[in-house]
Design a protein around this motif. Structure first.
Motif, PDB file in Angstrom:
ATOM      1  N   ALA A   1     -33.019   9.272 -15.468  1.00  0.00           N
ATOM      2  CA  ALA A   1     -31.592   9.865 -15.731  1.00  0.00           C
ATOM      3  C   ALA A   1     -30.904  10.015 -14.482  1.00  0.00           C
TER       4      ALA A   1
ATOM      5  N   ARG B   1     -29.124  11.493 -11.233  1.00  0.00           N
ATOM      6  CA  ARG B   1     -29.470  12.831 -10.440  1.00  0.00           C
ATOM      7  C   ARG B   1     -28.356  13.919 -10.504  1.00  0.00           C
ATOM      8  N   ARG B   2     -28.753  14.816 -10.573  1.00  0.00           N
ATOM      9  CA  ARG B   2     -27.756  16.060 -10.299  1.00  0.00           C
ATOM     10  C   ARG B   2     -27.239  16.132  -9.013  1.00  0.00           C
TER      11      ARG B   2
ATOM     12  N   GLU C   1     -35.780  17.451  -7.378  1.00  0.00           N
ATOM     13  CA  GLU C   1     -34.415  17.430  -7.682  1.00  0.00           C
ATOM     14  C   GLU C   1     -33.655  17.033  -6.680  1.00  0.00           C
TER      15      GLU C   1
ATOM     16  N   TRP D   1     -40.957  13.122  -8.411  1.00  0.00           N
ATOM     17  CA  TRP D   1     -41.006  13.808  -9.701  1.00  0.00           C
ATOM     18  C   TRP D   1     -42.461  13.712 -10.197  1.00  0.00           C
TER      19      TRP D   1
ATOM     20  N   LEU E   1     -36.210  17.096 -20.661  1.00  0.00           N
ATOM     21  CA  LEU E   1     -35.656  15.829 -19.646  1.00  0.00           C
ATOM     22  C   LEU E   1     -35.489  16.691 -18.374  1.00  0.00           C
ATOM     23  N   ARG E   2     -35.596  17.990 -18.238  1.00  0.00           N
ATOM     24  CA  ARG E   2     -35.426  18.795 -17.004  1.00  0.00           C
ATOM     25  C   ARG E   2     -36.638  18.557 -16.230  1.00  0.00           C
TER      26      ARG E   2
ATOM     27  N   ARG F   1     -36.616  14.406 -15.130  1.00  0.00           N
ATOM     28  CA  ARG F   1     -35.239  13.811 -14.830  1.00  0.00           C
ATOM     29  C   ARG F   1     -35.423  12.259 -14.060  1.00  0.00           C
TER      30      ARG F   1
END
Length: 418
Positions: A105, A107-108, A169, A177, A217-218, A221
């Protein structure tokens, strides 16, 4: 000296002269259709003979002039399969991955992650305190159960970033991850397999059972659902389509039905006391009233403590909690120790579970296959074999989809409809 042809030696028509190519093609004899052609000295012969003068047999591999082919314009939709087969279809999310599972997904923002990690140590305790105060207010206000339909606001851990996930993260690298998600996935799979051993899972047509697990998802991710499925395959699990739920990845495993089980039949002689299928030792009768009173305080405390204990058995209460409690229906049977009282208690529980199945399905027979679960406290003094004998009178038998565990519980099934 003449040689009879009007030419001498070395003449144009005498000996030593070049042979004529086709003496029959000259007048007055005319063309000879049966004559074999003489190969011409040039390597590219003429290709326009008369139809009546076509040589037999034809020359091997005659050169052919390339014929111009008019270009054919095909419809773009007709050329699409060929183009896809030659060069591949345009990439789209989830394409080319096993089972069509999506990849990592987006990235934050790093700044947002750092702010959340720093501020969570302040708002998380306040969040928990607010929930405690809210429950106290609801209890004092005689709460009737209304309110929001989702309890997501109760999950404080969903908005909490543990230090182990902070590195993943911030870097966003799949290897970071994977290093974080692997132990999380291992714990989820271990809990699901422990639940299967305790009797959980959906029974299939082949009497096997399917257990499921999932990750939010967290928790993956930067790894992607396809990476989680790849890790789960190491444990014998596989991915399941999540449908419209893109915030979770679903995993499942199929366990075959147990085979080669050595279980007694209802018509067999009664099992001996103390054996797994025979009567279990009952508690001292004078202590039962005190146990009955103390469990009013013991059961709630036990429930609160077990919520914070990481136990391997999902049926922890059935295995251990019921050993120190006595139900109001089983009190008389256990206090007196009468076989007739135990038989009445077992029949009463069988009738209660059967009526509950019929009420749930709203049909007289309950459904194609009905299943019930008898706890150890139901047949403690009578034995699992006696409970199986009484259940057989109503058409119940041991469920072949489960491994028998008579020392703790009995799982029965009944074919109500063909």
């Amino acid at each position: 000296m003449a040689n009879g042809q009007g030419q001498g030696y070395g003449g144009a028509g005498g000996y030593g002269a070049a042979p004529r190519q086709n003496p029959y093609g000259q007048a007055p004899y005319g063309p000879n259709p049966y004559a074999q052609p003489v190969p011409p000295p040039q390597p590219y012969p003429q290709q326009h003979p008369h139809p009546q003068q076509q040589p037999y047999p034809p020359q091997p591999y005659p050169p052919r002039q390339p014929q111009p082919v008019p270009p054919q314009q095909a419809h773009p939709a007709a050329r699409q399969p060929y183009a896809a087969a030659q060069f591949g279809a345009p990439p789209h999310p989830g394409a080319g991955r096993p089972g069509g599972f999506p990849g990592p997904a987006p990235r934050r923002n790093r700044l947002a992650v750092l702010l959340q990690f720093l501020l969570q140590w302040i708002y998380a305790p306040l969040w928990v305190l607010a929930l405690v105060l809210l429950f106290v207010v609801l209890i004092l206000a005689d709460y009737n159960g209304g309110g929001p339909s989702s309890d997501g606001w109760l999950k404080v851990n969903r908005g909490f970033i543990p230090p182990r996930r902070l590195r993943a993260e911030l870097t966003g690298r799949p290897e970071d991850w994977e290093r974080y998600a692997t132990p999380v996935l291992a714990r989820r799979i271990a809990a699901a397999e422990a639940a299967y051993a305790a009797g959980d899972g959906e029974v299939q047509a082949d009497l096997g059972r399917v257990v499921t697990a999932g990750l939010a998802l967290r928790l993956y991710r930067g790894l992607g659902a396809d990476g989680v499925v790849r890790l789960a395959e190491r444990y014998g699990w596989h991915g399941v389509a999540s449908g419209t739920d893109a915030g979770h990845v679903r995993l499942a495993r199929h366990f075959p039905a147990p085979a080669g089980l050595d279980v007694p039949a209802p018509q067999d002689p009664p099992a001996a006391p103390g054996t797994p299928w025979g009567p279990q030792p009952v508690r001292f009768a004078p202590l039962l009233p005190f146990v009955f009173l103390l469990q009013i305080v013991y059961v709630p405390v036990y429930g609160l403590l077990t919520c914070w204990v990481n136990r391997p058995e999902p049926d922890y209460w059935d295995r251990w909690g019921a050993r120190w409690t006595v139900g109001p229906r089983a009190f008389r049977a256990e206090f007196t120790g009468s076989p007739a009282a135990w038989d009445r208690h077992i029949r009463r529980i069988l009738k209660r579970d059967t009526d509950r199945i019929r009420a749930a399905t709203r049909t007289p027979d309950g459904g194609p296959v009905s299943r019930i679960h008898l706890k150890r406290a139901t047949y403690r003094g009578a034995g699992a074999h006696q409970a199986l004998r009484l259940a057989a009178e109503q058409g119940w038998s041991l469920d072949p989809a489960y491994t028998p565990d008579p020392a703790n519980s009995l799982r029965l099934h009944r074919l109500d409809r063909p």
